[in-house]
Design an enzyme around this catalytic site. Structure first.
Site: not given
Lengths: 275, 406
Positions: A51, A62
């Site tokens: 990824e 995040e």
């Protein structure tokens, strides 16, 4: 090519009776050249799928680790186009490891879905994960990606109930990404006991492999998840290595690949001796 | 983008998916999606419940001090020599701005949903203060996220929030401003999904926030409409409000949407000027994109990265705008103009000396355009401006801009 690469990879993992190891790093962290050397080294270090994050100014899902990585990426001048260029450069030497881009909708929307899909396919991108694009909003993006054979990887979470499952797996391919904790990346730890039934439920609903991420930091956690899931995703723990090495002026690539191989070993040995 | 055909029925917006034409929607992480859907259901249920509405009206009346007066600004009217200028006096509300209208509505909803912890974001601190206030009133713990830069420029409001029992968490991630405070609040929400209610302060965010905040703020326009009919026997020719995220403006505009004869004018913050890189005029200088859960006009660069907004007023420096404003802009039902920092300062002084009302820097932006609008409309016409906040919080900023020490 494109998403067939993901299907082929999961088929061979199944044949080997082992879970896949999925690594996440941020493009441009700390600079494009380092990211490319990390990408080139990851398959040999044991990454089955890669990824690659593309930076966004406002990464709402995040934790601090990947927030800082995004800021470093932006500071080094990384863009969505720059991220695609990195994939193209990686593809020159590797035709087999699937690459999934991961990030937020606005940079993709800004490029235009059709333009992005064409450029991504040309660069050798196999899948896309867009954190802030739930299935309800995904149709225009799905149309563009399907036309180019790129998988839109769907996220499922502990809060995703049975009623929502059909919606979540609608028009998805490649694999399903199970976010194992309610929270942001790299903060809480996954509990393998909770993960097992969730993975089973998602496999049944989607007919796809299930990768688990968002709470895997140590080799032990990775091994525990690898026992029950089709793949284990590690991001923040690798990004932490990058940050620490860059701050200490050490060899970033070496440090992060070392960490990746430790985690890969744990994932690969998790099911040894089981049928 | 092609503007959709002009709709005659504004009550059709948003649709069931929370879309105003091509704007709005629910662009949140999957973890939050079930919560956002639940909130939509809970709000629809509360909206239709006369008991909930009666409860809200009662708190608006007895706690917030509504209705706020509609005041004829006689000396400003004379000064500009055009249309009659009226102020909707929402700066007289408890906590000193329009923010309390929404905070009351949402906290009643949060309690109805059984949520036991409240989080909020704030820029200038007005929404933070309003949220801390209702949390104190109803005995719920409150965490307010505030950009580190704003914590520095709005110390009195930080102290107020602390006095009210709220915890203020300075946010230094990203660029440490309102947009980052909102990111951080969303991170808290996704981490504490089981018990936490996110009380958003403006008419933006994932559906149902834009419609819910609009509904709670529409008390402004509904009162103004009734009051002007009583005082002048007719509707105004124009209504004017400042715009950061756009909650006070949509609250004023909404009850007038179907009155095609009433011009709706929103005033964005032009900072150092819309042609510089220091402004907050999303509609004037931005493009459609996705941030904070909705598709709307945003300040962004060529790569789709969000650009920091700037305004002398901490309540207007948001790089986005509520999706309904984006929609009204594209279909041409509302007009959007802008005011620079310096023009806002001039209007701030003018209002203080001519009317004896010290406005917040936010509505001073609206006032800076009201003179021209009044002159353009001419004598015998009527303009209503939302004076959405008082200026006590801004005296330090203004003193500094004028080179004075307090």
């Amino acid at each position: 090519m494109t998403k067939d690469r993901i299907d082929r990879r999961f088929a061979s993992l199944k044949a080997e009776n082992r879970a896949g190891f999925v690594t996440y790093v941020m493009a441009g962290d700390p600079d494009a050249a380092t990211t490319l050397s990390v990408l080139k080294g990851l398959p040999a270090a044991g990454a089955d799928l890669i990824e690659l994050g593309f930076p966004f100014s406002d990464p709402m899902a995040e934790g601090p680790t990947i927030q800082r990585a995004a800021q470093r990426g932006l500071k080094s001048g990384m863009t969505l186009q720059g991220t695609l260029d990195l994939v193209a450069a990686f593809r020159e030497g590797d035709q087999d490891t699937p690459i999934i881009l991961m990030g937020y909708l606005n940079p993709v929307l800004n490029k235009g879905f059709e333009t992005f899909a064409a450029l991504a396919a040309k660069a050798g991108v196999d899948g896309l994960i867009i954190v802030d694009c739930p299935p309800e909003e995904a149709d225009p993006l799905s149309d563009a990606l399907e036309a180019e054979g790129i998988a839109l990887i769907r996220l499922a979470a502990p809060t995703t109930d049975d009623a929502r499952l059909p919606m979540v797996v609608r028009r998805t391919s490649g694999f399903v990404y199970y976010v194992s904790v309610a929270g942001v990346t790299g903060v809480k730890s996954a509990d393998a006991a909770d993960v097992a039934p969730a993975v089973e439920r998602l496999r049944k609903a989607s007919g796809l492999p299930v990768a688990v991420g968002f709470g895997i930091r140590t080799p032990d956690q990775a091994a525990a998840v690898a026992k029950v899931a089709d793949a284990a995703v590690v991001g923040s723990a690798l990004v932490d290595e990058i940050e620490a090495a860059a701050q200490l002026n050490e060899n970033v690539t070496e440090k992060v690949l070392l960490k990746a191989s430790e985690l890969a070993k744990a994932v690969r040995s998790a099911r040894v001796g089981t049928k | 983008m092609n503007a959709p055909a002009k709709p005659n029925d504004y009550s059709a917006y948003p649709d069931a998916e929370g879309r105003f034409g091509g704007f709005g929607g629910r662009y949140v992480a999957e973890t939050l999606m079930p919560l956002v859907l639940d909130l939509g259901k809970a709000y629809a249920d509360a909206k239709a419940d006369p008991e909930f509405q009666a409860q809200l009206t009662s708190y608006n009346t007895h706690y917030a001090g509504r209705p706020s007066p509609l005041y004829f600004a006689e000396r400003l009217t004379e000064h500009f020599g055009g249309a009659k200028i009226y102020f909707k006096r929402d700066e007289l509300n408890h906590t000193g701005s329009h923010k309390i209208n929404n905070a009351l509505g949402q906290i009643l909803l949060a309690m109805r949903m059984g949520k036991t912890r409240i989080i909020a974001e704030t820029g200038a601190g007005q929404h933070g203060v309003a949220t801390a206030t209702v949390c104190a009133r109803f005995g719920l713990p409150c965490v307010v996220y505030m950009g580190a830069t704003d914590v520095e420029r709005q110390k009195p409001n930080v102290f107020r929030m602390n006095l009210l029992g709220a915890e203020v968490r300075p946010v230094s991630s990203g660029t440490g401003t309102l947009k980052d405070a909102m990111n951080e609040a969303m991170r808290d929400w996704v981490t504490n999904v089981h018990d936490t209610y996110y009380l958003i302060g403006t008419a933006a965010g994932p559906h149902p926030y834009p419609v819910m905040v609009r509904d709670f703020q529409s008390v402004i326009g509904a009162e103004a409409r009734e009051q002007i009919l009583e005082m002048e026997g007719r509707l105004p020719d124009a209504v004017v409000a400042c715009i950061g995220g756009g909650s006070n403006a949509i609250g004023l505009f909404h009850p007038f949407l179907a009155d095609e004869g009433v011009r709706l004018i929103g005033v964005e913050a032009a900072g150092h000027g819309v042609r510089t890189d220091k402004h907050a005029a999303s509609l004037t200088g931005g493009r459609p994109g996705v941030l904070h859960g909705n598709r709307t006009y945003l300040l962004q660069d060529d790569d789709g990265q969000i650009i920091d907004a700037h305004s002398i007023s901490a309540g207007l420096d948001y790089p986005g705008i509520g999706p309904e404003h984006s929609f009204l802009h594209d279909i041409g039902r509302a007009e959007y103009v802008s005011t620079t920092d310096n023009e806002a300062l001039e209007a701030f002084k003018l209002c203080s000396t001519l009317e004896g009302i010290i406005p917040a820097l936010e509505p001073a932006h609206a006032l800076a355009r009201v003179g021209e609008i009044a002159q353009e409309l001419g004598k015998g016409k009527i303009v209503v401006m939302n004076l959405c906040g008082r200026g006590d919080k801004d005296i330090f900023t203004v003193a500094e801009a004028l080179g004075r020490k307090i």
